[in-house]
Design an enzyme around this catalytic site. Sequence first.
Site, PDB file in Angstrom:
ATOM      1  N   LEU A  69      42.372   6.562  46.334  1.00 43.09           N
ATOM      2  CA  LEU A  69      43.294   5.459  45.784  1.00 43.09           C
ATOM      3  C   LEU A  69      42.404   4.073  45.866  1.00 43.09           C
ATOM      4  CD1 LEU A  69      46.615   6.297  47.797  1.00 43.09           C
ATOM      5  CD2 LEU A  69      46.052   6.591  45.383  1.00 43.09           C
ATOM      6  N   PRO A  70      42.611   3.159  45.028  1.00 36.96           N
ATOM      7  CA  PRO A  70      41.725   1.964  44.817  1.00 36.96           C
ATOM      8  C   PRO A  70      41.777   1.147  45.904  1.00 36.96           C
ATOM      9  CG  PRO A  70      43.702   1.800  43.591  1.00 36.96           C
ATOM     10  CD  PRO A  70      43.848   3.269  44.148  1.00 36.96           C
ATOM     11  N   LYS A 175      30.834   2.902  55.073  1.00 38.63           N
ATOM     12  CA  LYS A 175      30.875   2.976  53.485  1.00 38.63           C
ATOM     13  C   LYS A 175      30.922   1.287  53.209  1.00 38.63           C
ATOM     14  CE  LYS A 175      31.387   3.571  48.890  1.00 38.63           C
ATOM     15  NZ  LYS A 175      32.721   4.355  48.438  1.00 38.63           N
ATOM     16  N   LYS A 244      35.345  -5.414  45.659  1.00 36.54           N
ATOM     17  CA  LYS A 244      36.423  -4.909  46.557  1.00 36.54           C
ATOM     18  C   LYS A 244      35.652  -4.531  47.739  1.00 36.54           C
ATOM     19  CE  LYS A 244      37.752  -1.110  46.980  1.00 36.54           C
ATOM     20  NZ  LYS A 244      38.054   0.285  46.887  1.00 36.54           N
TER      21      LYS A 244
END
Length: 297
Positions: A69-70, A175, A244
């Site tokens: 999911l984003p 990440k 993001k």
Amino acid sequence: MGPIGFIGLGMMGLPMARCLLAKGHRLLACDTSGTACAALREGAPAGRLEFAPTPAAVAAGADIIVLMLPTSAVVAQVMEGPDGLLGALRPGALVIDMGSSVPAETRRLAALAAARGAALMDAPVSGSVTKARAGTLAIMVGGDDAAFARAEPVLRGMGETLIRCGAVGSGHAMKALNNYVYAAGLLALSEALQMGARLGLDLGVLTDVMNASSGRNVATETKARQEILSGRYAGGFQLGLMAKDLETAGAIAEETGFDAQALALCRRLWREAVAALGPKVDNTMVHRFLGGAPDKP
């Protein structure tokens, strides 16, 4: 093994789900996009794919559930919203968040899952859509040994390199920090190419110099000639997603109390680039933004 739940059939999730099907796994998939569901259905092996109308229905039918999911906000909605996973998770279930989420939020949701006798671990990926299609992603795994042992056969259906990072949330943290370092390298490359162009330098030779010298990084090696000098600007990672990930790194800076000034600069420039170009263009378009060319090529 029963079916694997898979929620999120976007740019990366769709090829990842296809890889699992190709490796012989059965899927119980869910996505709000009918187009994405139809794309997964096309060419799927007979008897290996079913669809669920809600995340809760996925939890009712699968003991291992992959989320691609984003954002953390979307993950929270899928977990806690109406017809979400949490209310339907069975004891022993395992949720694997493979998106790029905020580590503190990952830890919070893991605690909620644990209260129901289930587990949530993080396993964000590194690699382009091309690697997602080939099943050769690098996957950063946060979670204990028991969770990893259950997740490993699923993760190896999508990735080539699995890196154990530590406790829950550590994969998402690593990440985000990795992507910050990449963004800083791309930013430096883009500024160097802009200055080199104004000096009238041969930018191909400048790229060769950087790749043979101490300025070498993944951006100089894989983005300079291939995407920027060629004018292609199609490296496979959206500008908005890069922004993001930088905001996630910013959340880590705030959580730790570290004054990350270079990160703050990257965050500001990427926000401005997204405002000028939109979130959907390739991340290498930051080069055009820095050159004062906000129009798309």
